[in-house]
Write a protein that holds these residues in place. Sequence first.
Motif, PDB file in Angstrom:
ATOM      1  N   ILE A   1       0.853  -1.196   0.000  1.00 33.39           N
ATOM      2  CA  ILE A   1       0.000   0.000   0.000  1.00 33.39           C
ATOM      3  C   ILE A   1       0.884   1.240   0.000  1.00 33.39           C
ATOM      4  CG2 ILE A   1      -1.794   1.259   1.253  1.00 33.39           C
ATOM      5  CD1 ILE A   1      -2.502  -1.518   2.577  1.00 33.39           C
TER       6      ILE A   1
ATOM      7  N   VAL B   1      -6.133   1.111   5.469  1.00 35.95           N
ATOM      8  CA  VAL B   1      -6.926   2.154   6.134  1.00 35.95           C
ATOM      9  C   VAL B   1      -7.714   2.874   5.034  1.00 35.95           C
ATOM     10  CG1 VAL B   1      -6.839   4.350   7.364  1.00 35.95           C
ATOM     11  CG2 VAL B   1      -5.319   2.491   8.033  1.00 35.95           C
TER      12      VAL B   1
ATOM     13  N   ALA C   1       9.142   1.443   3.868  1.00 36.83           N
ATOM     14  CA  ALA C   1       7.930   0.651   4.113  1.00 36.83           C
ATOM     15  C   ALA C   1       7.008   0.580   2.888  1.00 36.83           C
ATOM     16  CB  ALA C   1       7.165   1.213   5.308  1.00 36.83           C
TER      17      ALA C   1
ATOM     18  N   PHE D   1       0.344  11.489   3.477  1.00 30.17           N
ATOM     19  CA  PHE D   1      -1.103  11.261   3.445  1.00 30.17           C
ATOM     20  C   PHE D   1      -1.570  10.862   4.856  1.00 30.17           C
ATOM     21  CE2 PHE D   1      -1.385   9.603  -1.253  1.00 30.17           C
ATOM     22  CZ  PHE D   1      -0.911  10.820  -1.718  1.00 30.17           C
TER      23      PHE D   1
ATOM     24  N   THR E   1       5.117  16.415  10.610  1.00 33.09           N
ATOM     25  CA  THR E   1       5.768  17.575   9.987  1.00 33.09           C
ATOM     26  C   THR E   1       5.737  17.642   8.470  1.00 33.09           C
ATOM     27  OG1 THR E   1       7.302  17.105  11.760  1.00 33.09           O
ATOM     28  CG2 THR E   1       7.831  18.967  10.396  1.00 33.09           C
TER      29      THR E   1
ATOM     30  N   SER F   1      -0.599   4.823   9.627  1.00 33.80           N
ATOM     31  CA  SER F   1       0.069   3.524   9.532  1.00 33.80           C
ATOM     32  C   SER F   1       1.472   3.540  10.104  1.00 33.80           C
ATOM     33  CB  SER F   1       0.090   3.064   8.073  1.00 33.80           C
ATOM     34  OG  SER F   1      -1.239   3.016   7.611  1.00 33.80           O
ATOM     35  N   THR F   2       2.029   4.732  10.356  1.00 33.39           N
ATOM     36  CA  THR F   2       3.345   4.808  11.007  1.00 33.39           C
ATOM     37  C   THR F   2       3.239   5.447  12.403  1.00 33.39           C
ATOM     38  OG1 THR F   2       3.730   6.938   9.940  1.00 33.39           O
ATOM     39  CG2 THR F   2       4.621   5.023   8.825  1.00 33.39           C
TER      40      THR F   2
ATOM     41  N   GLU G   1       1.936  -0.269   9.670  1.00 26.26           N
ATOM     42  CA  GLU G   1       2.790  -0.156   8.478  1.00 26.26           C
ATOM     43  C   GLU G   1       2.295  -0.958   7.269  1.00 26.26           C
ATOM     44  OE1 GLU G   1       7.024   0.004   9.130  1.00 26.26           O
ATOM     45  OE2 GLU G   1       6.764   0.134  11.283  1.00 26.26           O
TER      46      GLU G   1
ATOM     47  N   GLU H   1       8.762   7.342  15.923  1.00 26.65           N
ATOM     48  CA  GLU H   1       7.737   7.895  15.026  1.00 26.65           C
ATOM     49  C   GLU H   1       7.809   7.418  13.580  1.00 26.65           C
ATOM     50  OE1 GLU H   1       8.270  12.165  15.097  1.00 26.65           O
ATOM     51  OE2 GLU H   1      10.123  12.082  13.943  1.00 26.65           O
TER      52      GLU H   1
ATOM     53  N   ALA I   1       2.744   8.528  13.088  1.00 23.14           N
ATOM     54  CA  ALA I   1       3.673   9.665  12.989  1.00 23.14           C
ATOM     55  C   ALA I   1       3.399  10.691  14.083  1.00 23.14           C
ATOM     56  CB  ALA I   1       3.504  10.319  11.621  1.00 23.14           C
ATOM     57  N   SER I   2       4.443  11.445  14.401  1.00 21.75           N
ATOM     58  CA  SER I   2       4.232  12.610  15.269  1.00 21.75           C
ATOM     59  C   SER I   2       5.149  13.706  14.759  1.00 21.75           C
ATOM     60  CB  SER I   2       4.509  12.283  16.729  1.00 21.75           C
ATOM     61  OG  SER I   2       5.778  11.729  16.881  1.00 21.75           O
TER      62      SER I   2
ATOM     63  N   GLY J   1       1.158   5.421   0.392  1.00 20.48           N
ATOM     64  CA  GLY J   1       0.593   6.711   0.788  1.00 20.48           C
ATOM     65  C   GLY J   1       1.298   7.786  -0.011  1.00 20.48           C
ATOM     66  N   GLY J   2       1.798   8.797   0.686  1.00 23.80           N
ATOM     67  CA  GLY J   2       2.473   9.905  -0.005  1.00 23.80           C
ATOM     68  C   GLY J   2       3.926   9.620  -0.352  1.00 23.80           C
ATOM     69  N   GLY J   3       4.462   8.479   0.123  1.00 23.84           N
ATOM     70  CA  GLY J   3       5.848   8.121  -0.204  1.00 23.84           C
ATOM     71  C   GLY J   3       6.883   8.970   0.513  1.00 23.84           C
ATOM     72  N   THR J   4       6.505   9.591   1.616  1.00 25.34           N
ATOM     73  CA  THR J   4       7.469  10.412   2.361  1.00 25.34           C
ATOM     74  C   THR J   4       8.108   9.627   3.516  1.00 25.34           C
ATOM     75  OG1 THR J   4       5.931  11.286   4.011  1.00 25.34           O
ATOM     76  CG2 THR J   4       6.023  12.450   1.904  1.00 25.34           C
ATOM     77  N   GLY J   5       7.758   8.355   3.641  1.00 22.72           N
ATOM     78  CA  GLY J   5       8.311   7.530   4.716  1.00 22.72           C
ATOM     79  C   GLY J   5       9.824   7.417   4.589  1.00 22.72           C
TER      80      GLY J   5
HETATM   81  C1  LIG Z   1      11.493  15.996   5.186  1.00 21.61           C
HETATM   82  C2  LIG Z   1      10.749  14.957   6.006  1.00 21.61           C
HETATM   83  C3  LIG Z   1      10.433  15.236   7.337  1.00 21.61           C
HETATM   84  C4  LIG Z   1       9.750  14.286   8.102  1.00 21.61           C
HETATM   85  N1  LIG Z   1       9.436  14.571   9.391  1.00 21.61           N
HETATM   86  C5  LIG Z   1       8.738  13.678  10.125  1.00 21.61           C
HETATM   87  C6  LIG Z   1       8.345  13.977  11.470  1.00 21.61           C
HETATM   88  O1  LIG Z   1       8.651  15.016  12.022  1.00 21.61           O
HETATM   89  N2  LIG Z   1       7.628  13.044  12.147  1.00 21.61           N
HETATM   90  C7  LIG Z   1       7.277  11.841  11.576  1.00 21.61           C
HETATM   91  O2  LIG Z   1       6.614  11.044  12.230  1.00 21.61           O
HETATM   92  N3  LIG Z   1       7.645  11.538  10.328  1.00 21.61           N
HETATM   93  C8  LIG Z   1       8.353  12.412   9.581  1.00 21.61           C
HETATM   94  N4  LIG Z   1       8.719  12.097   8.305  1.00 21.61           N
HETATM   95  C9  LIG Z   1       8.428  10.744   7.774  1.00 21.61           C
HETATM   96  C10 LIG Z   1       7.100  10.614   7.022  1.00 21.61           C
HETATM   97  O3  LIG Z   1       6.572  11.842   6.632  1.00 21.61           O
HETATM   98  C11 LIG Z   1       6.097   9.849   7.868  1.00 21.61           C
HETATM   99  O4  LIG Z   1       6.581   8.544   8.130  1.00 21.61           O
HETATM  100  C12 LIG Z   1       4.698   9.726   7.240  1.00 21.61           C
HETATM  101  O5  LIG Z   1       3.852   9.166   8.197  1.00 21.61           O
HETATM  102  C13 LIG Z   1       4.649   8.856   5.988  1.00 21.61           C
HETATM  103  O6  LIG Z   1       3.387   9.068   5.355  1.00 21.61           O
HETATM  104  P1  LIG Z   1       3.185   8.744   3.804  1.00 21.61           P
HETATM  105  O7  LIG Z   1       1.787   9.023   3.449  1.00 21.61           O
HETATM  106  O8  LIG Z   1       4.207   9.409   2.986  1.00 21.61           O
HETATM  107  O9  LIG Z   1       3.399   7.150   3.818  1.00 21.61           O
HETATM  108  P2  LIG Z   1       4.230   6.186   2.872  1.00 21.61           P
HETATM  109  O10 LIG Z   1       5.673   6.486   2.951  1.00 21.61           O
HETATM  110  O11 LIG Z   1       3.632   6.156   1.524  1.00 21.61           O
HETATM  111  O12 LIG Z   1       3.935   4.801   3.604  1.00 21.61           O
HETATM  112  C14 LIG Z   1       4.333   4.566   4.923  1.00 21.61           C
HETATM  113  C15 LIG Z   1       3.713   3.264   5.417  1.00 21.61           C
HETATM  114  O13 LIG Z   1       2.310   3.398   5.567  1.00 21.61           O
HETATM  115  C16 LIG Z   1       1.608   2.391   4.820  1.00 21.61           C
HETATM  116  N5  LIG Z   1       0.366   2.988   4.343  1.00 21.61           N
HETATM  117  C17 LIG Z   1       0.221   4.154   3.674  1.00 21.61           C
HETATM  118  N6  LIG Z   1      -1.088   4.393   3.477  1.00 21.61           N
HETATM  119  C18 LIG Z   1      -1.767   3.369   4.034  1.00 21.61           C
HETATM  120  C19 LIG Z   1      -3.154   3.045   4.152  1.00 21.61           C
HETATM  121  N7  LIG Z   1      -4.110   3.836   3.666  1.00 21.61           N
HETATM  122  N8  LIG Z   1      -3.490   1.895   4.774  1.00 21.61           N
HETATM  123  C20 LIG Z   1      -2.542   1.073   5.301  1.00 21.61           C
HETATM  124  N9  LIG Z   1      -1.230   1.320   5.204  1.00 21.61           N
HETATM  125  C21 LIG Z   1      -0.848   2.456   4.587  1.00 21.61           C
HETATM  126  C22 LIG Z   1       2.582   2.004   3.728  1.00 21.61           C
HETATM  127  O14 LIG Z   1       2.305   0.702   3.232  1.00 21.61           O
HETATM  128  C23 LIG Z   1       3.892   2.086   4.460  1.00 21.61           C
HETATM  129  O15 LIG Z   1       4.045   0.927   5.220  1.00 21.61           O
HETATM  130  C24 LIG Z   1       9.395  13.035   7.515  1.00 21.61           C
HETATM  131  C25 LIG Z   1       9.700  12.781   6.172  1.00 21.61           C
HETATM  132  C26 LIG Z   1      10.358  13.729   5.422  1.00 21.61           C
HETATM  133  C27 LIG Z   1      10.634  13.416   3.972  1.00 21.61           C
END
Ligand SMILES: Cc1cc2nc3c(=O)[nH]c(=O)nc-3n(C[C@H](O)[C@H](O)[C@H](O)COP(=O)(O)OP(=O)(O)OC[C@H]3O[C@@H](n4cnc5c(N)ncnc54)[C@H](O)[C@@H]3O)c2cc1C
Length: 482
Positions: free
Chosen positions: A53, A223, A63, A122, A117, A128-129, A217, A434, A131-132, A55-59
């Motif tokens: 799955i 979700v 994952a 997304f 942050t 799913s992580t 994750e 986080e 996050a905080s 999301g926004g790919g910012t992980g």
């Molecule tokens: C510059 C920068 C700063 C950052 N700062 C922080 C910070 O301060 N705190 C923090 O916590 N993180 C931070 N991050 C990390 C990142 O933003 C987080 O981990 C965020 O939660 C990832 O969200 P995403 O939508 O990009 O998920 P993705 O990277 O696309 O996916 C992350 C995980 O979630 C799963 N997933 C995504 N969507 C779903 C869904 N709908 N249902 C089930 N599983 C799903 C994916 O399979 C994967 O396992 C930062 C990243 C960057 C690039």
Amino acid sequence: MIIKRDKDIIKSYFEDESGLLGGHADKIIFPENEKEAAGILQDAAAKKEPLTISGGGTGVTGARVPFGGSMLGTDLLNKIIDIDAKDLIATVEPGTRLSDLDAELSKKGLMYPPDPTEPNAFVGGTISTNASGAKGFKYGPTRSYVKRLKVVLSGGDILDIARGRIFADNAGSFTLKLKNKEIKLALPQYSMPEIKSAAGYYIKEGMDLIDLFIGSEGTLGLVLEAGLGLGKRPEKVMSFFSFFGSEKDALDFVKAAKSNHAMSLEYMDANSLDLLRGKFKNIPSGTKAMVYFEQDYRKEDENTLIDSWTKLLEAHNASMEKSFFADSEKEREKLRAFRHGLPEMINEIVKKNKLPKVGTDIAVPGPGFPEMFTFYKERLGQSKIDFVIFGHIGENHLHVNMLPKTDEEFKKSRSVYMDFVKKAVGLGGTVSAEHGIGKLKHAFLEAMYGRKALGQMAALKKSLDPACILGLDNIFPKELLT
Ligand SMILES: Cc1cc2nc3c(=O)[nH]c(=O)nc-3n(C[C@H](O)[C@H](O)[C@H](O)COP(=O)(O)OP(=O)(O)OC[C@H]3O[C@@H](n4cnc5c(N)ncnc54)[C@H](O)[C@@H]3O)c2cc1C
């Protein structure tokens, strides 16, 4: 539903911000509604085809990076379904970008307090992580704000879970009644640290079912919809970047500032500031550390607050005059760009070096933090590897990013990382506060909970995803599923 197979078009989905290379999948499917989403999971389970799955790919842990099978992109499930300003709940689809949610909430004077942050993340990814963000110091992580979740399981069954309704029984298990069957989930038996954590499944005695899915994750289900708790936007906010001539002054300032009710308390070391100087020329020379803090307040308290922060800064050899200060949204944007610029620059370096990210996400309980910090500095000094240290110091949670340039340095930095993990575990900390474990931190999770616990996590996953298709190799090695 849209299906894309052209590798040139979909290859950006084979990466995230971790620098993990080699991702590949046959196709990416973008469902547009619940029925399509459930059908995709059902179909993949029937064919036993791995499904990652996105999301926004910012992980930052690899994952969402797929290694075979298909991907499910949540980009088109991006509706903000409802904002209930009275009960302070937003109902959103998982592909809602945090920045879009914030823009809508700000029109109504509301906010989503955990404010992870990265604005391009997304909502589904942040849930799913678990996050905080910078404001975690005051508001805590995503988990505290997820009030309801609609989740699609791998066979296509849909669970609609409201917080406070379904709890683990005394034997440490859940019994879920699905359409055509009943499944029993035996919970793993490890104890989580008493601080925020995104390391492995959330397991607690008498826990709420909703918490199992938060931070899972992409391994237990998709979700599909979330009910998120909201807060009122503060009347006024003041933000400071304060510069210190010594690390000790900065750390002592943080200790004293913890009781000043800030929203954020963030740290950057001298190496972080040197890196940022490439983009931001106005960082004062001779600075050895920077502390960023933000505080919400009422207009009538402004002078008292400024007075109290001024005294605290002066007592630690910093000053108001030499701080960057913002008290409007426009000015704050500049400070945010500065703060966010650092992880962005690090991720660029990681990608340029073509080696996976070696960034820690360790947090420890308060009393152990000074010992942990000293240990970081000692081991990093011995290693001779480039590094920066920054992050959520208010929560004793710093990111040490090592920046290896060669394979040899990479191996060495992973070994230094393992030393940090062992130290943190000894102090009652977590290996991920986080970001999650993803595909890059299995060994660190094992050092925290032991091999047996990883096996129990795999068994739990198998009960919910018997075809073993979802988020393979996230949290624990996929070999544990065989
Ligand atoms: C510059 C920068 C700063 C950052 N700062 C922080 C910070 O301060 N705190 C923090 O916590 N993180 C931070 N991050 C990390 C990142 O933003 C987080 O981990 C965020 O939660 C990832 O969200 P995403 O939508 O990009 O998920 P993705 O990277 O696309 O996916 C992350 C995980 O979630 C799963 N997933 C995504 N969507 C779903 C869904 N709908 N249902 C089930 N599983 C799903 C994916 O399979 C994967 O396992 C930062 C990243 C960057 C690039």
